[in-house]
Design a protein around this motif. Structure first.
Motif, PDB file in Angstrom:
ATOM      1  N   ALA A  52       0.831  -1.209   0.000  1.00 17.25           N
ATOM      2  CA  ALA A  52       0.000   0.000   0.000  1.00 17.25           C
ATOM      3  C   ALA A  52       0.864   1.259   0.000  1.00 17.25           C
ATOM      4  N   ALA A  53       1.914   1.280   0.816  1.00 18.92           N
ATOM      5  CA  ALA A  53       2.770   2.461   0.926  1.00 18.92           C
ATOM      6  C   ALA A  53       3.502   2.763  -0.373  1.00 18.92           C
ATOM      7  N   SER A  54       3.720   1.739  -1.192  1.00 18.95           N
ATOM      8  CA  SER A  54       4.407   1.939  -2.466  1.00 18.95           C
ATOM      9  C   SER A  54       3.455   2.274  -3.599  1.00 18.95           C
ATOM     10  N   THR A  55       2.159   2.356  -3.305  1.00 21.44           N
ATOM     11  CA  THR A  55       1.136   2.689  -4.288  1.00 21.44           C
ATOM     12  C   THR A  55       0.983   4.201  -4.383  1.00 21.44           C
ATOM     13  N   PRO A  56       0.893   4.778  -5.589  1.00 20.14           N
ATOM     14  CA  PRO A  56       0.731   6.231  -5.695  1.00 20.14           C
ATOM     15  C   PRO A  56      -0.444   6.728  -4.862  1.00 20.14           C
ATOM     16  N   GLU A  57      -0.254   7.878  -4.245  1.00 18.42           N
ATOM     17  CA  GLU A  57      -1.261   8.396  -3.316  1.00 18.42           C
ATOM     18  C   GLU A  57      -2.618   8.581  -3.987  1.00 18.42           C
ATOM     19  N   ALA A  58      -2.635   8.982  -5.269  1.00 19.23           N
ATOM     20  CA  ALA A  58      -3.896   9.214  -5.963  1.00 19.23           C
ATOM     21  C   ALA A  58      -4.704   7.936  -6.133  1.00 19.23           C
ATOM     22  N   ASN A  59      -4.036   6.796  -6.117  1.00 23.65           N
ATOM     23  CA  ASN A  59      -4.710   5.512  -6.300  1.00 23.65           C
ATOM     24  C   ASN A  59      -4.894   4.762  -4.999  1.00 23.65           C
ATOM     25  N   ARG A  60      -4.340   5.269  -3.911  1.00 26.95           N
ATOM     26  CA  ARG A  60      -4.341   4.560  -2.634  1.00 26.95           C
ATOM     27  C   ARG A  60      -5.442   5.085  -1.734  1.00 26.95           C
ATOM     28  N   LEU A  61      -6.326   4.186  -1.338  1.00 29.70           N
ATOM     29  CA  LEU A  61      -7.323   4.528  -0.333  1.00 29.70           C
ATOM     30  C   LEU A  61      -6.776   4.083   1.026  1.00 29.70           C
ATOM     31  N   ALA A  62      -7.554   3.410   1.835  1.00 28.66           N
ATOM     32  CA  ALA A  62      -7.097   3.019   3.171  1.00 28.66           C
ATOM     33  C   ALA A  62      -6.874   1.514   3.236  1.00 28.66           C
ATOM     34  N   SER A  63      -6.199   1.066   4.274  1.00 27.14           N
ATOM     35  CA  SER A  63      -5.941  -0.359   4.493  1.00 27.14           C
ATOM     36  C   SER A  63      -6.504  -0.784   5.840  1.00 27.14           C
ATOM     37  N   TRP A  64      -7.136  -1.945   5.830  1.00 18.79           N
ATOM     38  CA  TRP A  64      -7.660  -2.524   7.065  1.00 18.79           C
ATOM     39  C   TRP A  64      -6.564  -3.344   7.740  1.00 18.79           C
ATOM     40  N   LEU A  65      -6.500  -3.291   9.067  1.00 23.17           N
ATOM     41  CA  LEU A  65      -5.545  -4.090   9.835  1.00 23.17           C
ATOM     42  C   LEU A  65      -6.303  -5.133  10.642  1.00 23.17           C
ATOM     43  N   CYS A  66      -6.174  -6.386  10.250  1.00 23.90           N
ATOM     44  CA  CYS A  66      -6.909  -7.454  10.920  1.00 23.90           C
ATOM     45  C   CYS A  66      -6.486  -7.623  12.370  1.00 23.90           C
ATOM     46  N   HIS A  67      -5.205  -7.391  12.660  1.00 24.59           N
ATOM     47  CA  HIS A  67      -4.706  -7.776  13.984  1.00 24.59           C
ATOM     48  C   HIS A  67      -5.366  -7.009  15.127  1.00 24.59           C
ATOM     49  N   TYR A  68      -6.053  -5.904  14.826  1.00 18.98           N
ATOM     50  CA  TYR A  68      -6.765  -5.192  15.888  1.00 18.98           C
ATOM     51  C   TYR A  68      -8.054  -5.890  16.295  1.00 18.98           C
ATOM     52  N   HIS A  69      -8.459  -6.890  15.536  1.00 18.30           N
ATOM     53  CA  HIS A  69      -9.636  -7.679  15.899  1.00 18.30           C
ATOM     54  C   HIS A  69      -9.253  -8.945  16.671  1.00 18.30           C
ATOM     55  N   LEU A  70      -7.957  -9.183  16.880  1.00 16.32           N
ATOM     56  CA  LEU A  70      -7.500 -10.443  17.465  1.00 16.32           C
ATOM     57  C   LEU A  70      -7.253 -10.314  18.959  1.00 16.32           C
ATOM     58  N   ASP A  71      -7.455 -11.426  19.647  1.00 19.33           N
ATOM     59  CA  ASP A  71      -7.217 -11.484  21.093  1.00 19.33           C
ATOM     60  C   ASP A  71      -5.804 -11.962  21.419  1.00 19.33           C
ATOM     61  N   VAL A  72      -4.994 -12.233  20.383  1.00 16.60           N
ATOM     62  CA  VAL A  72      -3.606 -12.644  20.556  1.00 16.60           C
ATOM     63  C   VAL A  72      -2.738 -11.828  19.609  1.00 16.60           C
ATOM     64  N   ASP A  73      -1.443 -11.740  19.929  1.00 17.63           N
ATOM     65  CA  ASP A  73      -0.499 -11.000  19.096  1.00 17.63           C
ATOM     66  C   ASP A  73       0.806 -11.794  19.027  1.00 17.63           C
ATOM     67  N   PRO A  74       0.982 -12.612  17.989  1.00 23.38           N
ATOM     68  CA  PRO A  74       2.185 -13.452  17.904  1.00 23.38           C
ATOM     69  C   PRO A  74       3.471 -12.675  17.639  1.00 23.38           C
ATOM     70  N   VAL A  75       3.356 -11.406  17.210  1.00 25.48           N
ATOM     71  CA  VAL A  75       4.555 -10.601  16.934  1.00 25.48           C
ATOM     72  C   VAL A  75       4.438  -9.259  17.662  1.00 25.48           C
ATOM     73  N   PRO A  76       4.379  -9.287  18.984  1.00 26.50           N
ATOM     74  CA  PRO A  76       4.091  -8.063  19.751  1.00 26.50           C
ATOM     75  C   PRO A  76       5.090  -6.946  19.472  1.00 26.50           C
TER      76      PRO A  76
END
Length: 369
Positions: free
Chosen positions: A308-332
């Motif tokens: 996403a960060a390497s995508t031109p800003e004009a073509n880039r909307l937002a990104s969802w982060l799944c890990h905020y829905h999780l009750d565990v974090d394997p890579v804290p």
């Protein structure tokens, strides 16, 4: 450089609370994630993750990833992981289809390429800088009041872009949801109404021509042809997601004028290599895109944020982060995290996320020496 060993880990990742979409037709409480470590003869290792959003959302399931990698592993041992297109061709010959199986392998190969070249993935993918990417909230289906409460809660955590799940059997309630949310958004915020393919074409046309809201509408119907039918008859910009599995699907969507934008999800299309190809096509035809993964920990999320960060800003909307829905974090503490509504990819070589020793439990399979 040659692949010498592929190690597989399985991790159950409960959600912090049950999640409903498609008007409540689909409900999820736990994800089944597969972590992949690829080792090489030069001492460089790479990590990948494949995590379907349950087994009812897409034609994908957790055990299928591990079974598929068992099929692919003999052909991958001895290959140079830096030759990304070649590795993908090998996988496609050995196992036609099943793109979700190949995604974590491809991700781990990108991680190795970045470490071998001493560059972060966002730079290898064409980015000028580790650009901040807007983070998209995900609002579970409910009454209009419940959904606005969730949006307000997300806004307090810095989110300014929201994905609101609609698409129930009650057409009047869907109209109420769309109108209430569109009118009740905090100033300057944006929303996409995500139907998750729940509507029949006639319902989609009826609902969208009944509302004043002109916000994005995502995947109104099951198939590409149905969505194209709707896109020609409504004023809302259409975003496509679940009906796009290959580059050919995206090409057909463009030919049919079926959308103004797409979701680009590496796990759904076969990995970062094929997701980048689709991203570049989207840039060339003027689409706007959400680049995010189907599910997973901060490891999978971070891989998508690099793209996403390497995508031109004009073509880039937002990104969802799944890990905020999780009750565990394997890579804290690692990887791209939401900081007041934006996420920034690491500038460490490769993916920039490495699970700690023992954090994933015991390996469930090891292939190679």
């Amino acid at each position: 450089m040659k692949i010498t060993r592929i190690t597989i880990y399985q991790v159950d990742m409960p959600l912090t609370e049950p999640y409903c979409l498609s008007g409540g037709r689909l409900k999820f409480e736990k994800l089944d994630s597969t972590f992949v470590r690829i080792d090489t003869d030069e001492g460089i290792s790479g990590w990948g993750e494949g995590c379907p959003w349950g087994h009812t959302y897409l034609p994908a399931h957790g055990p299928g990833i591990r079974a598929g990698i068992e099929t692919l592993a003999p052909a991958l041992i001895g290959q140079d992981p830096r030759s990304l297109e070649h590795v993908n061709r090998v996988m496609d010959v050995q196992l036609p289809g099943h793109p979700y199986v190949k995604a974590p392998i491809d991700m781990a190969c990108w991680d190795i390429l970045g470490k071998a070249s001493n560059l972060p993935l966002w730079q290898l993918m064409g980015g000028e800088e580790a650009a901040p990417v807007l983070v998209n909230s995900s609002i579970s289906t409910g009454t209009p009041e419940e959904m606005l409460t969730l949006i307000d809660r997300a806004a307090q955590n810095g989110y300014t872009v929201h994905s609101a799940k609609v698409g129930g059997t009650d057409i009047g309630l869907d109209i109420d949801r769309i109108e209430a949310i569109s009118e009740g958004l905090p100033k300057g915020h944006k929303v996409t109404f995500d139907v998750n393919r729940a509507w029949q074409p006639a319902v989609a046309v009826e609902v969208l021509n009944s509302v004043k809201a002109r916000d994005w509408v995502e995947q109104p119907c099951e198939t590409l042809d149905q969505c194209a039918h709707v896109a020609a008859r409504v004023s809302n910009p259409i975003m496509l997601d679940e009906c796009l599995h290959t580059f050919g699907d995206h090409l057909q969507a463009w030919k049919h004028g079926a959308c103004e934008g797409v979701k680009v999800k590496p796990n759904r299309v076969g990995g970062l290599t094929k997701a980048r190809q689709i991203r570049d096509f989207g840039v060339s035809v003027g689409w706007q895109m959400h680049v995010e993964d189907v599910g997973g920990s901060a490891l999978a999320d971070t891989a998508a944020i690099h793209l996403a960060a390497s995508t031109p800003e004009a073509n880039r909307l937002a990104s969802w982060l799944c890990h905020y829905h999780l009750d565990v974090d394997p890579v804290p503490g690692q990887g791209a995290r939401n900081v007041r509504g934006v996420a920034v990819p690491p500038s460490l070589p490769g993916l920039g996320v490495t699970p700690e020793e023992g954090a994933l439990g015991d390996a469930v399979a090891v292939f190679g020496g």
